[in-house]
Structures are given as structure tokens and as C-alpha cells.
Write a protein that holds these residues in place. Structure first.
Motif, mmCIF file in Angstrom:
data_model
loop_
_atom_site.group_PDB
_atom_site.id
_atom_site.type_symbol
_atom_site.label_atom_id
_atom_site.label_comp_id
_atom_site.label_asym_id
_atom_site.label_seq_id
_atom_site.Cartn_x
_atom_site.Cartn_y
_atom_site.Cartn_z
ATOM 1 N N VAL A 96 -7.587 -0.571 0.357
ATOM 2 C CA VAL A 96 -8.199 -1.375 1.419
ATOM 3 C C VAL A 96 -9.532 -1.960 0.953
ATOM 4 O O VAL A 96 -9.833 -3.136 1.183
ATOM 5 C CB VAL A 96 -8.389 -0.534 2.696
ATOM 6 N N PHE A 97 -10.349 -1.134 0.270
ATOM 7 C CA PHE A 97 -11.663 -1.596 -0.191
ATOM 8 C C PHE A 97 -11.513 -2.757 -1.167
ATOM 9 O O PHE A 97 -12.219 -3.769 -1.059
ATOM 10 C CB PHE A 97 -12.416 -0.440 -0.856
ATOM 11 N N ASN B 117 -5.435 5.172 -0.533
ATOM 12 C CA ASN B 117 -5.449 4.234 0.597
ATOM 13 C C ASN B 117 -6.809 3.561 0.739
ATOM 14 O O ASN B 117 -6.901 2.345 0.963
ATOM 15 C CB ASN B 117 -5.088 4.975 1.891
ATOM 16 N N ARG B 118 -7.888 4.336 0.626
ATOM 17 C CA ARG B 118 -9.233 3.770 0.761
ATOM 18 C C ARG B 118 -9.525 2.773 -0.365
ATOM 19 O O ARG B 118 -10.135 1.726 -0.143
ATOM 20 C CB ARG B 118 -10.274 4.897 0.771
ATOM 21 N N LEU C 164 -18.543 5.992 -2.067
ATOM 22 C CA LEU C 164 -17.290 5.968 -1.319
ATOM 23 C C LEU C 164 -16.144 6.691 -2.026
ATOM 24 O O LEU C 164 -15.247 7.229 -1.358
ATOM 25 C CB LEU C 164 -16.877 4.510 -1.061
ATOM 26 N N PHE C 165 -16.179 6.712 -3.369
ATOM 27 C CA PHE C 165 -15.022 7.245 -4.095
ATOM 28 C C PHE C 165 -15.362 8.388 -5.049
ATOM 29 O O PHE C 165 -14.481 8.912 -5.726
ATOM 30 C CB PHE C 165 -14.336 6.114 -4.873
ATOM 31 N N GLN D 140 0.822 -1.210 0.000
ATOM 32 C CA GLN D 140 0.000 0.000 0.000
ATOM 33 C C GLN D 140 0.856 1.259 0.000
ATOM 34 O O GLN D 140 0.665 2.165 -0.816
ATOM 35 C CB GLN D 140 -0.935 -0.012 1.209
ATOM 36 N N ASP E 176 -5.445 9.903 0.557
ATOM 37 C CA ASP E 176 -6.539 9.208 1.247
ATOM 38 C C ASP E 176 -7.360 8.371 0.258
ATOM 39 O O ASP E 176 -7.771 7.257 0.573
ATOM 40 C CB ASP E 176 -7.429 10.233 1.954
#
Length: 700
Positions: free
Chosen positions: A28-29, A24-25, A88-89, A4, A21
């Protein structure tokens, strides 16, 4: 696989303002969504989107594009939804992910339909944001690198064929030659494994015999340039096996006959130094005629710039030398990604302006009537080999190799193609099927009527021209079928001795479950409904006790006139070659044009279709009749034959020598005639010619 923090560091290295951010999100998702899924190689499935994102960082793309690469398989292969990605994105990333996502859940009947629908959606999304294409190419590249792990040979070959036909040409079209070369090479290894292995072995043997020849030649070129004051980076490499194989296939030669299997790149700082370097190279080594191309003065349609030349090196080897600036080299490797600033986002309007072929591709895809036609158009639209031609005003157009003036006309504008009736190439009138070559100046002669000839489809090579011709044929087919259906419906009403008012037709449409009168007429023209079915719907009980009619007498008042309809669209002429004036009958089969026969045609005895009363219109456009003419085998016989035909205004369409011996020969002649009376007059005139022994009309 990139960790990551490593992925984030890569992006921040070239874009310090990237949304850390978001990355990173997304990481992980995607990792959680793919969970325990495995690839064919046995690796965690999650490794694939991360490797795709890594490829995109090599292109220095923006954070949204990198996030899309990480997320691109979540909707297709996990329980994640489009709404979840949007929430979310953000909408922008959601739109990109949706564009890359395959329609794996589409309920299509065949593989070609699924492939076509996936391609259609992908290309439409690409036209709105070109970053969709960049993500898809990175996805396909990583999949091809791991293709050998798939056990099914058929599946590997299918993926490789799709890569060779669609994705490698797409990479070439946006100037990403690095991607194109690797995609082609990986696909070639699957599609032609024996050829790949043979060429690879030959290259290894050549390498052993010549030592480090590539390094020696590269050093020599660099030294010669430096002695003349040009500082350049010179690199060399063997050509890839696919490139060599393609050249062997195109030229019909074996490996030993190829002499230019090495290519060298000369990279300088300024454009002016490119031409200085060219002069130095040509001054030192003889140039091979016909192997020089200047893509700096006339760039390829994808923006590619470089000078290509082939010279005969002192080591008795032909070598290809490519000369370009550093900026040109960067763009030749990464194409669109090299100059598409990540802050601009690559919107669809910018993509269409920079790559006008994209607009053409969307147009031909829109015109496709079937999945097979869509895939064919896509392959044609991305045809790689190009020819450069000019308008009379000097505007440059790039067309597929072997293009004709018709292809040129459609490339300029669809209206120009539709109204094309002739062409001048370099000031001289030429047939429309003439093949254009580099440097031709093309002028299109046009008419006020927009009516492309269906026969053009037999010789055009560009997807835009082929799609436009097919669109016109389909439109004309519908109009002609509608007209034929209208005549059939009126004929039926005459036999029923009833009108066709809304009070009668409306309930009939309901009984037949048709939307409107136009649908009824089309169904009748295509024999999807029989006369009995329509009669019963119009006047219930009217068909009770009736038997199918077979007409051999004179056509009655309800006979359908075929005047004003086009042969080959709404009807076809049978092998008996009827012409206006012959007594005729029509034969109907479902979803096929009506076939017109003479009433005495011998094939009617075996005909199983529905018989239809037809008649010639009051005015006709003429027809083609076939004659068998036996003449004396002596000088001037054919001349006297042609003179007589010309005197009676009969144009010769085709002429073939059927039999010949010492005394006589038999000629089969197709001639254009107005009607049966005209033909009878011509036959009588030919029988009066001294050189003619006999004349007979041929049937079948």
C-alpha cells in the motif's frame, strides 16, 4: 502485475510464518508513494517494484527481502525518506532499502563518477547483507526485460553495458546462472543487435532443417541411461545466442564451424549416480578430447557443481552434456538464493565466509583512487573465466584466466604479493610474467622487504594484484615527492639565508593557506607553488625585483641533490639520458615530476618550464647509457663486444641492430653504468677491440 493478495499468497506458500502485515503495508505504501508516475512503457511505475517482488518470490526469499523489493525505489523516486521507511517498516528493511537505493542526488561531475559512487555504496551494503544483491539483481532483471521501451539508443546501450560488465558477472559469482544467462542475453540484444539477429535466424533455420532434434537426442540419452539402470531427467536446449557469439569470438570461427550448439542436462538423485551416468554416456558416444570438466570434485569458487563433457552424437552433432544432482541443479539456477535460508537473513559475515571473493572485491574498491579505477577494478574482480592452481600444500585457488604468479601471490595474501621476488611453477623457477594453466602448483619466493615492482601492473590480470600495486606506487610517490619537497624547501632556505623554524614556517603556512609543513613540501615538489611564492611567504619582500634564475654553471651549494630519490616518481631523466657525473639541470612543470637534462642538452633552448639547480648525490645507484657501436660484419664481432663489456662490469640492458651492410653493422646498446667515469672507461676499452670501428655515446 501481481495483486496484493496474490503476492502475499505466493510468500505464504513457501513461508507460512511470513509477516503478512509487513507485506500488505509495504504494498500500500509503495502504491501511494509512486502515485501517478509512469514508466517508459506507459505502465504505472508501481508495476515495476511489484514485478521485482514477484521475481524475489520465485527465489523463495524472506518477507523482509520481499518488502524491500516493493519499497526499493521509494526513496530515490518519491518524496519518501529514509527515516520514514525505518519508522514504518523497521531498521532491517530500512537498511536493505538504503543499500539498494542509488545515489541519484550525488553531485558528481561525470557519469563515471556517479556510476562509481553508486557501485561503491551498493557493494558495501551488499557486504553487510547479501540480500541487497538479490534485490538489486531482481531489479536489474526486470529493467532489462523492459529496456526496449526506452527511446534513447545511447541510454539503452549504457544500461546494457553496465549490465554486461557488472550485474551479469555478479550473478555468476553467486552461482545464479539463470539470472546471468538472461541478463547477458538481454544486454547482448542491445549491444550487438545485428549479431543477435543473425544468430537467432541461423538457429531458426537449423531448427527447421533438423526437426525436433533436441527432443530426439534427449529421449535417446534418457533411454540409454535407463537401460543401464540409471533413472534420470534429461532436458535439452539450444545454447543462447550470446553464448554462441562469445564462443565464435573466442575461437575466431563462423557459425557454420560450430558444432556444439545444443546442451543437455542429466539430473539424477545422488552424486554417485553422476559418475555412473558419465561412464554410460562416454561408453555410448565418443568424448571430444579437452572438453571434460569435473566441477563436482573441484567446485567453482561460487559453489557451482556439475560434470561437463562434450560427445560426438550419432546424429553427427557435438553436444554438451551436463550431469548433476537435483540439489546441484537448483543451486546452479538460483545460486546463493537456493541455499541461503530465509530465516538466517544472509548477514554480511555469512556472505563473506561463503563467498571470499566478496572480501577481495571490497579490498580492491577501497584501494581505488579514481572513479575510473574503481569501475575497472570491479570489472576485473568479477572476471568470469577461471584457472585452477594449487599451493605446494595442495590448497586450491581459482584465478582469472591468464593469471601470473604475482596474481597468485596476491590471491593468497596481500603480504605475500608485496614481498614476492620470484616463483616456482611445478618445481621450476619461472619469470613472474609466466601465464598459469590449470593444475599448476605454484610456490612464491619472497624477500623480507615488501616492495612490489610497479612494472608488474603491465602483466597482472587480477583486480586485487593491480589495486595493491597501484596503492604501493601512490604511497611511494607521496614519500618521494615529500622527500623532494623537503630538499627544495631546504635549498630555498639556503638561498634566502634563513632558517626553517616554526616561528618562520608557521606564518608562511597561514599566508599560503596550507595545513602543515608536509602539505607545503608536496606543493613544492609538484610545482603547485613557485619558489617565488614560497620565498615571499617565508620572508615577505624577499622577491622584490628578482628575475627567474637560469643556471648554466656549476651547481651551487643550494642545488637539490637527487640522490636517494627514485627516477620516474619524483623526477624523470630526459631524452638526453644523463648519468651520474654529467652536469645537469632540472625542469619543473606543475603536477609533473622534475625532468633532469644534461646542461648541454639541445632541447633546453625550447624549454618553457621553471629551471631548478640539481646535482647528483655523493652515492648513486647507477644509470643506463646508450652507445652506438659500428663493428665489422664478421663472425665473432658481437661476442668480442659482449666480452669486453662483461670484463668492465657493464650489464647489457638492450641491444638492437640499427644498420647493416656488407662490410659493417651498427648496434645500439643500452648498458648499466655506475657513472660518467665508468662509461668513459668502457668506451675507451671498446675502441681498442679489433672488430670495433667506432663507439659514440648517444644523446636523445
Amino acid at each position: 502485475m501481481l495483486r496484493q493478495y496474490e503476492l502475499v499468497e505466493r510468500v505464504k506458500a513457501y513461508d507460512p510464518d511470513a509477516d503478512e502485515d509487513l507485506l500488505n503495508r509495504a504494498y500500500v505504501f509503495s502504491m501511494k508513494a509512486h502515485g501517478s508516475q509512469l514508466r517508459a512503457s506507459g505502465d504505472p511505475y508501481f508495476s515495476h517494484p511489484i514485478e521485482v517482488a514477484g521475481i524475489l518470490t520465485d527465489l523463495k526469499l524472506d518477507g523482509e527481502t520481499i518488502a524491500t523489493g516493493i519499497l526499493h525505489d521509494t526513496i530515490e523516486d518519491t518524496v519518501a525518506t529514509q527515516e520514514e521507511i525505518d519508522r514504518l517498516f523497521g531498521k532491517s528493511v530500512g537498511r536493505l532499502v538504503d543499500g539498494v537505493t542509488k545515489l541519484s542526488r550525488i553531485e558528481a561531475q561525470t557519469d563515471s563518477e556517479r556510476q562509481a559512487e553508486n557501485l561503491r555504496k551498493f557493494l558495501l551494503a551488499m557486504s553487510n547483507d547479501i540480500r541487497v544483491l538479490l534485490v538489486k539483481l531482481a531489479d536489474r532483471l526486470h529493467n532489462m526485460r523492459t529496456l526496449h521501451f526506452i527511446k534513447s539508443e545511447d541510454k539503452r546501450r549504457r544500461i546494457a553495458r553496465e549490465t554486461m560488465d557488472i550485474y551479469a558477472p555478479l550473478a555468476e559469482r553467486i552461482g545464479m546462472y539463470g539470472f546471468m544467462d538472461e541478463l547477458q542475453e538481454l544486454a547482448f540484444r542491445q549491444l550487438e543487435p545485428d549479431a543477435h539477429e543473425t544468430i537467432t535466424a541461423r538457429l531458426a533455420k537449423l531448427r527447421e532443417g533438423g526437426g525436433d532434434m533436441v527432443a530426439r537426442i534427449a529421449s535417446g540419452i534418457k533411454l540409454v541411461l535407463a537401460q543401464k539402470g540409471v533413472e534420470a531427467d534429461v532436458t535439452g536446449r539450444e545454447k543462447r545466442p550470446y553464448s554462441i557469439w562469445k564462443k565464435m569470438q573466442g575461437r575466431g570461427m563462423n557459425f557454420e564451424a560450430l558444432s556444439d550448439v545444443m546442451a543437455f542436462r542429466v539430473i539424477v538423485d545422488e552424486e554417485s549416480e553422476c559418475y555412473r551416468a558419465l561412464g554410460i554416456v562416454h561408453g555410448r558416444w565418443p568424448m571430444v578430447p579437452g572438453r571434460f570438466k569435473d566441477f563436482i570434485s573441484t567446485p567453482k569458487r561460487n559453489g557451482y557443481k556439475s560434470i561437463h563433457t562434450t560427445v560426438l552424437h550419432s546424429e553427427n552433432a557435438r553436444i554438451e552434456v551436463q550431469i548433476r544432482t537435483r540439489r546441484m541443479h537448483e543451486e546452479s539456477e538460483n545460486g546463493l538464493a537456493a541455499h541461503w535460508a530465509y530465516k538466517q537473513g544472509g548477514e554480511g559475515a555469512q556472505a563473506r565466509e561463503a563467498y571470499p571473493w566478496l572480501e577481495d572485491l571490497l579490498e580492491v574498491l577501497h584501494d581505488a583512487a579514481t572513479p575510473e579505477e574503481l569501475l575497472e577494478n570491479a570489472r576485473l574482480a568479477m572476471f568470469q573465466d577461471q584457472v585452477f592452481v594449487f599451493t605446494p600444500k595442495g590448497a586450491l585457488h581459482q584465478l582469472p584466466r591468464d593469471s601470473t604468479p604475482v596474481d597468485f601471490a596476491y590471491a593468497v595474501h596481500s603480504d605475500l604479493g608485496d614481498s614476492c621476488v620470484g616463483a616456482k611453477v611445478n618445481g621450476r623457477v619461472v619469470p613472474l610474467r609466466t601465464r598459469l594453466v590449470n593444475g599448476d602448483q605454484v610456490e612464491i619466493l619472497r624477500s623480507k622487504i615488501k616492495a612490489p615492482d610497479p612494472a608488474w601492473e603491465g602483466f597482472v590480470v587480477s583486480a586485487k594484484a593491480r589495486a595493491a600495486i597501484r596503492r604501493h606506487v601512490r604511497h611511494k610517490n607521496n614519500l618521494e615527492s615529500q622527500s623532494m619537497g623537503h630538499k627544495l624547501l631546504e635549498s630555498l632556505a639556503l638561498r634566502l639565508k634563513t632558517g626553517l623554524g616554526d616561528e618562520l614556517v608557521g606564518p608562511a603556512l597561514g599566508r599560503l593557506r596550507l595545513a602543515d609543513r608536509g602539505a607545503l613540501e608536496l606543493a613544492m615538489a609538484r610545482n603547485q607553488l613557485t619558489d617565488a611564492q614560497v620565498s615571499e611567504a617565508l620572508v615577505p619582500g624577499s622577491t622584490a625585483g628578482q628575475k627567474p634564475r637560469r643556471t648554466r654553471g656549476k651547481p651551487g651549494p643550494a642545488a637539490v641533490s637527487i640522490h636517494g630519490l627514485t627516477a620516474g616518481v619524483s623526477f624523470e631523466l630526459g631524452a638526453c639520458r644523463p648519468i651520474p657525473g654529467d652536469r645537469i639541470v632540472g625542469i619543473r612543470h606543475p603536477d609533473q615530476p622534475i625532468v633532469i637534462h644534461t646542461i648541454d642538452c639541445v632541447s633546453l633552448a625550447d624549454e618553457t618550464g621553471e629551471w631548478l639547480e640539481v646535482s647528483w648525490g655523493q652515492e648513486t645507484d647507477g644509470a643506463v647509457a646508450r652507445l652506438a657501436v659500428v663493428v665489422h660484419n664478421q663472425p665473432g664481432s658481437l661476442a668480442s663486444l659482449a666480452t669486453t663489456l662483461a670484463a668492465h662490469n657493464a650489464n647489457i640492458v638492450n641491444l638492437a641492430l640499427k644498420h647493416r651492410d656488407r662490410e659493417f653493422h651498427t648496434d645500439v646498446i643500452d648498458i648499466e653504468v655506475e657513472d660518467l667515469k665508468h662509461l668513459t672507461t668502457i668506451i675507451a676499452a671498446l675502441r681498442q677491440v679489433k672488430a670495433v670501428v667506432s663507439v659514440e655515446r648517444m644523446r636523445g
